[in-house]
Design an enzyme around this catalytic site. Structure first.
Site, mmCIF file in Angstrom:
data_model
loop_
_atom_site.group_PDB
_atom_site.id
_atom_site.type_symbol
_atom_site.label_atom_id
_atom_site.label_comp_id
_atom_site.label_asym_id
_atom_site.label_seq_id
_atom_site.Cartn_x
_atom_site.Cartn_y
_atom_site.Cartn_z
ATOM 1 N N ARG A 110 0.867 -1.126 0.149
ATOM 2 C CA ARG A 110 -0.104 -0.025 -0.066
ATOM 3 C C ARG A 110 0.765 1.182 -0.035
ATOM 4 O O ARG A 110 1.666 1.441 0.945
ATOM 5 C CB ARG A 110 -0.933 0.022 1.286
ATOM 6 C CG ARG A 110 -1.754 1.216 1.267
ATOM 7 C CD ARG A 110 -2.904 1.288 2.424
ATOM 8 N NE ARG A 110 -3.920 0.686 1.949
ATOM 9 C CZ ARG A 110 -5.170 0.610 2.327
ATOM 10 N NH1 ARG A 110 -5.358 1.276 3.376
ATOM 11 N NH2 ARG A 110 -6.150 -0.098 1.837
ATOM 12 N N HIS A 125 -7.542 0.657 -6.620
ATOM 13 C CA HIS A 125 -7.599 -0.361 -5.284
ATOM 14 C C HIS A 125 -8.299 -1.642 -5.743
ATOM 15 O O HIS A 125 -9.579 -2.029 -5.397
ATOM 16 C CB HIS A 125 -8.643 0.301 -4.263
ATOM 17 C CG HIS A 125 -8.432 -0.188 -3.155
ATOM 18 N ND1 HIS A 125 -7.835 -1.355 -2.422
ATOM 19 C CD2 HIS A 125 -9.212 -0.058 -1.920
ATOM 20 C CE1 HIS A 125 -7.623 -1.367 -1.400
ATOM 21 N NE2 HIS A 125 -8.792 -0.755 -0.806
ATOM 22 N N GLN A 168 -10.139 -4.277 -3.268
ATOM 23 C CA GLN A 168 -11.390 -3.952 -2.849
ATOM 24 C C GLN A 168 -12.470 -4.328 -3.773
ATOM 25 O O GLN A 168 -13.555 -4.874 -3.333
ATOM 26 C CB GLN A 168 -11.373 -2.512 -2.567
ATOM 27 C CG GLN A 168 -12.758 -2.023 -2.045
ATOM 28 C CD GLN A 168 -13.012 -2.306 -0.772
ATOM 29 O OE1 GLN A 168 -12.295 -2.330 -0.112
ATOM 30 N NE2 GLN A 168 -14.304 -2.852 -0.537
ATOM 31 N N ASP A 227 -17.639 6.489 -1.729
ATOM 32 C CA ASP A 227 -16.344 6.390 -1.186
ATOM 33 C C ASP A 227 -16.053 7.667 -0.591
ATOM 34 O O ASP A 227 -16.764 8.753 -0.820
ATOM 35 C CB ASP A 227 -15.170 6.093 -1.939
ATOM 36 C CG ASP A 227 -13.640 5.745 -1.116
ATOM 37 O OD1 ASP A 227 -13.932 5.768 0.067
ATOM 38 O OD2 ASP A 227 -12.749 5.597 -1.783
ATOM 39 N N CYS A 271 -16.537 1.079 0.380
ATOM 40 C CA CYS A 271 -15.334 0.142 0.666
ATOM 41 C C CYS A 271 -14.833 0.409 2.076
ATOM 42 O O CYS A 271 -14.263 -0.321 2.734
ATOM 43 C CB CYS A 271 -14.241 0.654 -0.147
ATOM 44 S SG CYS A 271 -13.395 2.261 -0.119
ATOM 45 N N ARG A 326 -13.399 -8.895 1.999
ATOM 46 C CA ARG A 326 -11.927 -8.740 1.751
ATOM 47 C C ARG A 326 -11.332 -9.725 2.081
ATOM 48 O O ARG A 326 -10.395 -10.208 1.458
ATOM 49 C CB ARG A 326 -11.737 -7.437 2.627
ATOM 50 C CG ARG A 326 -12.170 -6.085 2.207
ATOM 51 C CD ARG A 326 -11.976 -5.575 0.864
ATOM 52 N NE ARG A 326 -10.372 -5.664 0.707
ATOM 53 C CZ ARG A 326 -9.687 -4.577 0.959
ATOM 54 N NH1 ARG A 326 -10.264 -3.477 1.450
ATOM 55 N NH2 ARG A 326 -8.307 -4.613 0.907
HETATM 56 N N1 NVA Z 1 -10.193 6.185 -1.764
HETATM 57 C C1 NVA Z 1 -9.851 5.672 -0.403
HETATM 58 C C2 NVA Z 1 -9.952 4.534 -0.084
HETATM 59 C C3 NVA Z 1 -9.620 3.888 1.248
HETATM 60 C C4 NVA Z 1 -9.614 2.474 1.539
HETATM 61 C C5 NVA Z 1 -8.402 6.339 -0.132
HETATM 62 O O1 NVA Z 1 -7.488 6.150 -1.060
HETATM 63 O O2 NVA Z 1 -8.033 6.807 0.886
HETATM 64 N N1 CP Z 2 -11.312 -0.411 2.276
HETATM 65 C C1 CP Z 2 -9.966 -0.513 2.902
HETATM 66 O O1 CP Z 2 -9.146 -0.608 1.918
HETATM 67 O O2 CP Z 2 -9.646 0.025 4.003
HETATM 68 P P1 CP Z 2 -8.453 -0.194 4.811
HETATM 69 O O3 CP Z 2 -7.830 1.233 4.439
HETATM 70 O O4 CP Z 2 -9.027 0.083 6.417
HETATM 71 O O5 CP Z 2 -7.604 -1.112 4.464
#
Ligand code: NVA
Ligand code: CP
Length: 326
Positions: free
Chosen positions: A118, A145, A148, A236, A275, A303
Site C-alpha cells: 500500500r 484499489h 477492494q 467512497d 469500501c 475482503r
Molecule cells: N479512496 C480511499 C480508499 C480507502 C480504502 C483512499 O484512497 O483513501
Molecule cells: N477498504 C479498505 O481498503 O480499508 P483499509 O484502508 O482499512 O484497508
C-alpha cells in the site's frame, strides 16, 4: 548477474497490480476459489482450510499508508490458509530512510513468497513489481484499489446473483476505487454510471481503455441520472489518503451525498456499498448506511475471502483452483 539482468519485468510471476491486467476468465476463477474457500470455512465453523494451501508460505505486507481492512484481511487470510505474514510499515523499515524500492524488492524476495504494497506512489508499486522475484499485490495506490473491487463483486453476487448485465452507479469522487470499478465493469460485463463533479471525474485514460474494450461506462455530473434504476450504488470518502485539497473537495462534492431520496431512485432491491472507512454525513447519510440495502459489513468481511482466492492464485502454481473445492 548484473543488477539490470536481475530485473523480473516480463517474467511469469502472478502479480496483481490492476484488474485490467487479468483476463475475465482468471478474475472469475479467483472469485470462484474465494467463494469456495469461504463456503468451506463457514461449513466447518472453524477458520483453517483443511489442505492448508499456503503452509510454509509467508506474505510480506508493506504499508506506507494506514490500513485496517487490507492489512487484517491479508494477515488473517494467509494464516487461515496455513501460512504466515510479516507486516512492515515504511517508518519502521529502511524504505522510510531512503533505501530504494528496487533494493527492498530484491532483499524481501529472498525472504517471503509474495508481497502486498500500500503506497502513496504508484511508481513504487510498479518498481516493486519490476524488481521482485515473487508476486506483488496492489494493496491500494492513489490510482487504484483492485483488491477492494474483487470483494465488491463477490458481495454483490452473493446477494443478487451474477453482475453481468446489471447496472452499477458510482457517486462522488472519481478516485482510485472508482478506477478499479471501471476496470471490473469492463471485465465482468456490467454497466457503470459514474456521477462526479467535473473536477473529480474518473481518469480519462481508464475510461478510454474501458470503452475501447467494449465497456459500458457513462459519465455524468448528475447523481440522479446515475442512480436511476441502478442495481448497486457505491460511494467512497470525498478525501482520500493521498488528497491534500480537503476543503475544496468537500465543497464541490456536497451535492453528491448518497441519501434516502437518492436511493429511492435506484431499483427497488438496489444494494448500497462502501469500501470503508465511511464519513457519515459526508458521502453517505446514517439512514442509508444503516439501512437494509446497505451491505457494507458483508463487503468488508469479503475482503478476507477474496484475498484468500487471490493469494492462492498468486502462490499456488498451476493447480491453484483445486483449493476452492472440498
Ligand atoms: N479512496 C480511499 C480508499 C480507502 C480504502 C483512499 O484512497 O483513501
Ligand atoms: N477498504 C479498505 O481498503 O480499508 P483499509 O484502508 O482499512 O484497508
Amino acid at each position: 548477474m548484473s543488477a539490470a539482468l536481475s530485473m523480473t519485468e516480463g517474467n511469469n510471476l502472478r502479480h496483481f497490480l490492476d484488474i485490467r491486467d487479468l483476463d475475465t476468465r482468471t478474475l472469475r476463477q479467483i472469485l470462484d476459489v474465494s467463494a469456495g474457500i469461504k463456503a468451506m470455512q463457514k461449513g466447518r465453523q472453524r477458520p483453517l482450510h483443511p489442505a492448508a494451501p499456503l503452509a510454509g508460505r509467508t506474505l510480506g505486507i508493506i504499508l506506507s499508508k494506514p490500513s485496517t481492512r487490507t492489512r487484517v484481511s491479508f494477515e488473517v487470510g494467509i494464516r487461515q490458509l496455513g501460512g504466515d505474514a510479516v507486516v512492515l510499515t515504511s517508518a519502521e523499515t529502511q524504505l522510510g530512510r531512503g533505501e530504494s524500492v528496487a533494493d527492498t524488492a530484491r532483499v524481501l524476495s529472498r525472504f517471503v513468497d509474495a508481497l502486498v504494497l500500500r503506497t502513496g506512489r504508484t511508481a513504487s508499486l510498479l518498481e516493486l513489481a519490476q524488481w521482485s522475484q515473487v508476486p506483488v499485490i496492489n494493496g491500494l495506490t492513489p490510482d487504484s484499489h483492485p483488491v477492494q473491487i474483487l470483494a465488491d463483486i463477490l458481495t454483490f453476487e452473493e446477494h443478487r446473483g451474477p453482475v453481468k448485465g446489471r447496472t452499477f452507479a458510482w457517486i462522488g469522487d472519481g478516485n482510485n476505487v472508482a478506477t478499479s470499478l471501471i476496470e471490473a465493469a469492463t471485465r465482468f460485463g456490467f454497466s457503470l454510471r459514474l456521477a462526479t463533479p467535473a473536477a473529480f471525474a474518473p481518469k480519462a485514460d481508464i475510461v478510454a481503455w474501458a470503452r475501447a474494450q467494449g465497456g459500458d461506462i457513462i459519465l455524468t455530473q448528475d447523481p440522479k441520472e446515475a442512480v436511476s434504476g441502478a442495481d448497486c450504488i457505491l460511494t467512497d470518502t470525498w478525501v482520500s489518503m493521498s488528497d491534500e485539497d480537503a476543503a475544496e473537495r468537500i465543497a464541490l462534492l456536497e451535492p453528491y451525498r448518497v441519501d434516502a431520496s437518492l436511493m429511492s431512485l435506484a431499483a427497488k432491491d438496489a444494494l448500497f456499498m462502501h469500501c470503508l472507512p465511511a464519513h457519515i454525513g459526508e458521502e453517505v447519510t446514517a439512514e442509508v448506511f444503516e439501512s437494509p440495502a446497505s451491505v457494507v459489513f458483508d463487503e468488508a468481511e469479503n475482503r478476507l475471502h477474496a484475498q484468500k482466492g487471490l493469494m492462492v492464485w498468486a502462490m499456488c502454481g498451476d493447480d491453484w483452483q483445486k483449493y476452492g473445492q472440498e
